[in-house]
Design a protein around this motif. Structure first.
Motif, mmCIF file in Angstrom:
data_model
loop_
_atom_site.group_PDB
_atom_site.id
_atom_site.type_symbol
_atom_site.label_atom_id
_atom_site.label_comp_id
_atom_site.label_asym_id
_atom_site.label_seq_id
_atom_site.Cartn_x
_atom_site.Cartn_y
_atom_site.Cartn_z
ATOM 1 N N TYR A 26 0.865 -1.183 0.000
ATOM 2 C CA TYR A 26 0.000 0.000 0.000
ATOM 3 C C TYR A 26 0.897 1.227 0.000
ATOM 4 N N LEU A 27 0.367 2.337 -0.483
ATOM 5 C CA LEU A 27 1.165 3.543 -0.629
ATOM 6 C C LEU A 27 0.935 4.463 0.572
ATOM 7 N N THR A 28 1.892 4.464 1.493
ATOM 8 C CA THR A 28 1.747 5.264 2.708
ATOM 9 C C THR A 28 3.125 5.603 3.266
ATOM 10 N N GLY A 29 3.156 6.407 4.315
ATOM 11 C CA GLY A 29 4.408 6.715 4.994
ATOM 12 C C GLY A 29 5.432 7.379 4.083
ATOM 13 N N MET A 36 -3.289 8.397 -1.183
ATOM 14 C CA MET A 36 -2.695 7.908 0.058
ATOM 15 C C MET A 36 -3.370 6.608 0.500
ATOM 16 N N SER A 37 -2.572 5.660 0.924
ATOM 17 C CA SER A 37 -3.030 4.366 1.454
ATOM 18 C C SER A 37 -3.656 3.456 0.399
ATOM 19 N N ILE A 52 -4.798 -5.759 7.741
ATOM 20 C CA ILE A 52 -4.054 -5.440 6.526
ATOM 21 C C ILE A 52 -2.605 -5.173 6.914
ATOM 22 N N ILE A 53 -1.673 -5.823 6.234
ATOM 23 C CA ILE A 53 -0.260 -5.483 6.409
ATOM 24 C C ILE A 53 0.086 -4.518 5.273
ATOM 25 N N SER A 54 0.184 -3.258 5.598
ATOM 26 C CA SER A 54 0.456 -2.239 4.583
ATOM 27 C C SER A 54 1.862 -2.382 4.024
ATOM 28 N N ASP A 55 2.825 -2.489 4.913
ATOM 29 C CA ASP A 55 4.219 -2.667 4.498
ATOM 30 C C ASP A 55 4.991 -3.276 5.657
ATOM 31 N N THR A 56 6.156 -3.782 5.362
ATOM 32 C CA THR A 56 6.982 -4.400 6.401
ATOM 33 C C THR A 56 8.422 -4.436 5.930
#
Length: 296
Positions: free
Chosen positions: A115-118, A141-142, A203-207
């Motif tokens: 996902y597109l965030t941070g 965003m997100s 939801i795992i947005s990023d890791t």
């Protein structure tokens, strides 16, 4: 519960103390890695611990190691941490420690973004790409990406920000075989974990993942895996495109720090008890929802 701010083991030599973990030598080729309850924000370690945080990080990592075995081997030895310390030190390591192989770390933080965030969102706004990966115009965003992307960063010394780099830079630093292995493993681990987490309403947005090389030259998954410190976990029922959803991580305490007007240069203010407890609850809820393990 008070929380463990720092360890003081006398039975083993201290090798390294990081933002969260203290590592002790176990012989010449192994480490006892203890996750404390320290929490960092904006490159500062706060002066108060977050109760249960170290146990959450360790127990959730161990859960994911088991859940994701078969992608790459990990750094665990299977040795009981209580067996390598003095009996009177057991309370400092119980439930928050592992005995791991000593590996040569690959100095790249391997980030998978679904996902597109941070920081990825900020990069995208600046030039339409993230770590050299060009993305379609008009994303919000997100927003969920069509396919997860690999956006590595070069690891920097403590107290400085990691520097986003391209996949091509990974190849320059470590060669094509290593770069491909860590990229492919990062994306495979992320996809498998995201599919599992979705069944738990998360939801795992990023890791980010970290890898090391053992004495035989094998690449192994190391450090923490898919924890609230290394990932963005969003409750699926509160997800909407265009906003930054609430998350099971340190964002809650970051938001509090931002609200105080702190300059991010001097020592950070001490969070009130309610903020400490709410942060602890968020970490524990992530562990319970994902792994079914209840603490406190």
């Amino acid at each position: 519960m008070q929380g463990l701010l720092k360890t003081s083991l006398k039975s083993l030599p201290l090798v390294y103390s990081g933002k969260v973990r203290d590592s002790y030598a176990v012989g010449d080729d192994k480490l006892l890695i203890v996750a404390t309850d320290r929490i960092s924000a904006f490159d500062f370690i706060l002066s108060v611990p977050i109760p249960y945080k170290g146990q959450v990080l360790t127990q959730l990592t161990n859960f994911w190691f088991e859940q994701l075995k078969g992608v790459l081997p990990n750094h665990l030895t299977g040795i009981d941490p209580l067996s390598v310390v003095a009996p009177e030190e057991a309370d400092q390591v119980r439930g928050r420690s592992v005995v791991a192989m000593k590996l040569k770390p690959i100095m790249i933080e391997c980030v998978a973004r679904g996902y597109l965030t941070g920081g990825g969102w900020k990069e995208y706004l600046a030039d339409g790409s993230v770590s050299g990966v060009k993305l379609p115009a008009g994303l919000q965003m997100s927003q969920k990406l069509d396919e997860p992307i690999f956006t590595p960063s070069a690891k920097s010394p403590i107290g400085t920000h990691d520097e986003p780099i391209s996949y091509e830079e990974c190849v320059k630093r470590y060669g094509g075989d290593v770069a491909k292995t860590i990229r492919d493993a990062t994306l495979t681990l992320y996809k498998k974990a995201a599919e599992y987490a979705a069944t738990k309403g998360i939801i795992i947005s990023d890791t980010k993942f970290e890898f090391g090389i053992d004495e035989a030259g094998n690449i192994r998954l190391m450090d923490e895996v898919l924890t609230p410190d290394s990932s963005r976990f969003w409750p699926a029922d509160q997800y909407n495109v265009g906003i930054s959803p609430p998350s099971y991580d340190k964002q809650y305490i970051r938001d509090w720090l931002e609200s105080t007007g702190w300059d991010k240069k001097s020592e950070p203010p001490v969070p009130p008890e309610e903020v400490i407890q709410r942060t602890s609850e968020k970490y524990r809820e992530a562990l319970f929802r994902l792994a079914g393990i209840k603490l406190g």
